[in-house]
Design an enzyme around this catalytic site. Structure first.
Site, short mmCIF file in Angstrom:
data_model
loop_
_atom_site.label_atom_id
_atom_site.label_comp_id
_atom_site.label_asym_id
_atom_site.label_seq_id
_atom_site.Cartn_x
_atom_site.Cartn_y
_atom_site.Cartn_z
N ASP A 169 0.84 -1.20 0.00
CA ASP A 169 0.00 0.00 0.00
C ASP A 169 0.88 1.26 0.00
OD1 ASP A 169 -2.32 1.52 0.09
OD2 ASP A 169 -3.24 0.30 1.65
N ASP A 229 -10.66 2.85 -3.57
CA ASP A 229 -11.08 1.53 -3.06
C ASP A 229 -12.50 1.19 -3.49
OD1 ASP A 229 -8.71 1.81 -1.72
OD2 ASP A 229 -9.58 1.67 0.29
C1 GLA Z 1 -6.08 1.33 1.41
C2 GLA Z 1 -6.13 0.33 0.26
C3 GLA Z 1 -7.19 -0.71 0.55
C4 GLA Z 1 -6.90 -1.42 1.86
C5 GLA Z 1 -6.78 -0.40 2.98
C6 GLA Z 1 -6.28 -1.04 4.26
O1 GLA Z 1 -7.24 2.09 1.50
O2 GLA Z 1 -6.39 0.99 -0.95
O3 GLA Z 1 -7.28 -1.65 -0.51
O4 GLA Z 1 -5.72 -2.16 1.72
O5 GLA Z 1 -5.87 0.64 2.63
O6 GLA Z 1 -6.08 -0.12 5.30
#
Ligand code: GLA
Length: 439
Positions: A169, A229
């Site tokens: 990430d 997301d």
């Molecule tokens: C970000 C990523 C997600 C997930 C969250 C976890 O938002 O884009 O896919 O992994 O972090 O905290």
């Protein structure tokens, strides 16, 4: 040059664009680790289970070794592994808040009493692979320790544990250092000598500041998130499709064996999508050559969602060996047409009904921009909404698909150039048929 038609595209332009993607636009060199030659298939905990760490209150759904072991058991028992789903992936919130005395990440001791190595052994004993999560910056998005300053240590720790995939990430990192961070972790993984598939979020975190360098991204990562997301809602799925279509001239050429655009997890089997919307997500993720990472509860999933996720015809489009990502070729009368060139000159077509009122609406397939591949003839198979052999068609064909509001019709088209190739196409069927009769 844009590959998209934000309004209408005529047939010639569509055919030209498709041919361009199929023949000319070769992707840059992929990360040379021999992995992700086809889009990754598996399960990832985040969308469904998020950062639920309260195992006292919610032992069945909290982020613990039990969750992944149970998913692995179901993956094998319920046909997921046979359908092609392979990776069981841990997302955020798995580690302890502190590194150990040697500076290594450690799993939360209460929630992962056996540790990650044992969990990886268990997952491997089922013939599956284990994914883990870390962050290029100071902390993960949920505030757990990040890998900044520890890339080599963490890569080695994951390799020692037998981990098969790393989702990396991009939270808590200065954006100008993102590229360097992602590249350094890629090198660190490579240095371990282990086969660790590398899933990045580099472009997602860079887009707010500048257009990412997709040549570098493809050389560094096996897939990469570009956009926000996914949530368990039709609006979220639509916004991902809209973003993808409006950036397809930049991102589609970057995809190919070894490296893929990642539009995020499949929500299918959860709460927020109707069944036709689930069909749309599955169809479009296949067209986009997207990693198929489900985030759902495989222990409790309705039969229709399961059947859709295990649909071998849709999975075959997603995993097509040509490895070209499809894209939107027309928007017309509240329909969107998406097309993907497939191996053996075949084509996948998705027609999505964007009208969210009323009933089913009909779309003439001959209005698809690439329908010329049906000259002089082609063989058409409808995969969604129901499997149907539609038989031989010509450029003038009156073939229609009937598409529900927010639903998608998915077809494959096999061109038949002349009698010889037609004969070849059917010879296999005849041979199989013949063998059955003999037996
Ligand atoms: C970000 C990523 C997600 C997930 C969250 C976890 O938002 O884009 O896919 O992994 O972090 O905290």
């Amino acid at each position: 040059m844009r590959l998209d038609s934000s309004s209408n595209v005529n047939m010639d332009t569509g055919v030209f664009l498709l041919a361009l993607i199929a023949c000319v636009a070769r992707p840059a060199e992929a990360l040379d680790n021999g992995l992700a030659l086809k889009p990754t298939m598996g399960w990832l905990h985040w969308e469904r289970f998020m950062c639920n760490v309260d195992c006292d209150k919610d032992p069945d759904n909290c982020i613990s070794e039990r969750l992944y072991m149970q998913m692995a058991d179901v993956m094998v028992k319920e046909g997921w592994k046979d359908a092609g789903y392979e990776y069981i992936c841990i997302d955020d919130c798995w580690p302890s808040r502190q590194r150990d005395a040697k500076g290594r990440l450690q799993a939360h001791p209460k929630r992962f009493p056996g540790g990650i190595k044992k969990l990886a052994d268990y997952i491997h004993s089922k013939g599956l692979k284990l994914g883990i999560y870390a962050d290029v910056g100071k902390n993960t998005c949920a505030g757990y320790p990040g890998s900044l300053g520890y890339y080599e240590t963490d890569a080695q720790t994951f390799a020692d544990w037998g981990v098969d995939l790393l989702k990396f990430d991009g939270c808590f990192m200065e954006w100008k250092l993102l590229g360097e961070g992602y590249v350094n972790m890629s090198k660190a993984l490579n240095k371990t000598g282990a086969n660790i598939l590398y899933s990045c979020e580099w472009p997602l975190y860079e887009w707010p500041f500048r257009q990412p360098n997709y040549t570098a991204i493809r050389e560094t990562c096996n897939h990469w998130r570009n956009y926000a997301d996914v949530f368990d809602s039709w609006n979220s799925v639509k916004s991902i499709l809209q973003w993808t279509a409006s950036h397809q001239d930049i991102i589609v050429p970057a995809a190919g064996p070894g490296g893929w655009n990642d539009p995020d997890m499949l929500d299918i089997g959860n709460f927020g999508l109707s069944h036709v919307q689930e069909e749309s997500q599955m169809a479009l993720w296949a067209i986009m050559a997207a990693p198929l990472l489900m985030s759902n509860d495989l222990r409790d999933i309705c039969p229709r969602s399961k059947e859709l996720l295990q649909n071998s015809h849709i999975i075959a489009i997603n995993q097509d060996p040509l490895g070209k990502q499809g894209y939107r070729t027309a928007t017309e009368d509240h329909f969107e047409v998406w097309e993907r060139p497939l191996s053996q000159n075949r084509l996948a077509i998705a027609v999505m009904n964007k009208m969210e009122i009323g009933g089913r609406r009909e779309f003439f397939i001959r209005e698809t921009p690439s329908w010329k591949i049906c000259s002089p003839q082609c063989n058409v198979t409808q995969i969604l909404p129901q499997y149907k052999e539609m038989g031989l068609q010509t450029p003038q064909s009156d073939l229609v698909v009937s598409v529900s509001p927010s639903g998608t019709a998915l077809l494959t088209v096999t061109p038949i150039r002349d009698f010889t190739s037609f004969h070849k196409l059917h010879q296999n069927d005849l041979t199989v048929h013949h063998k059955r009769i003999i037996l």
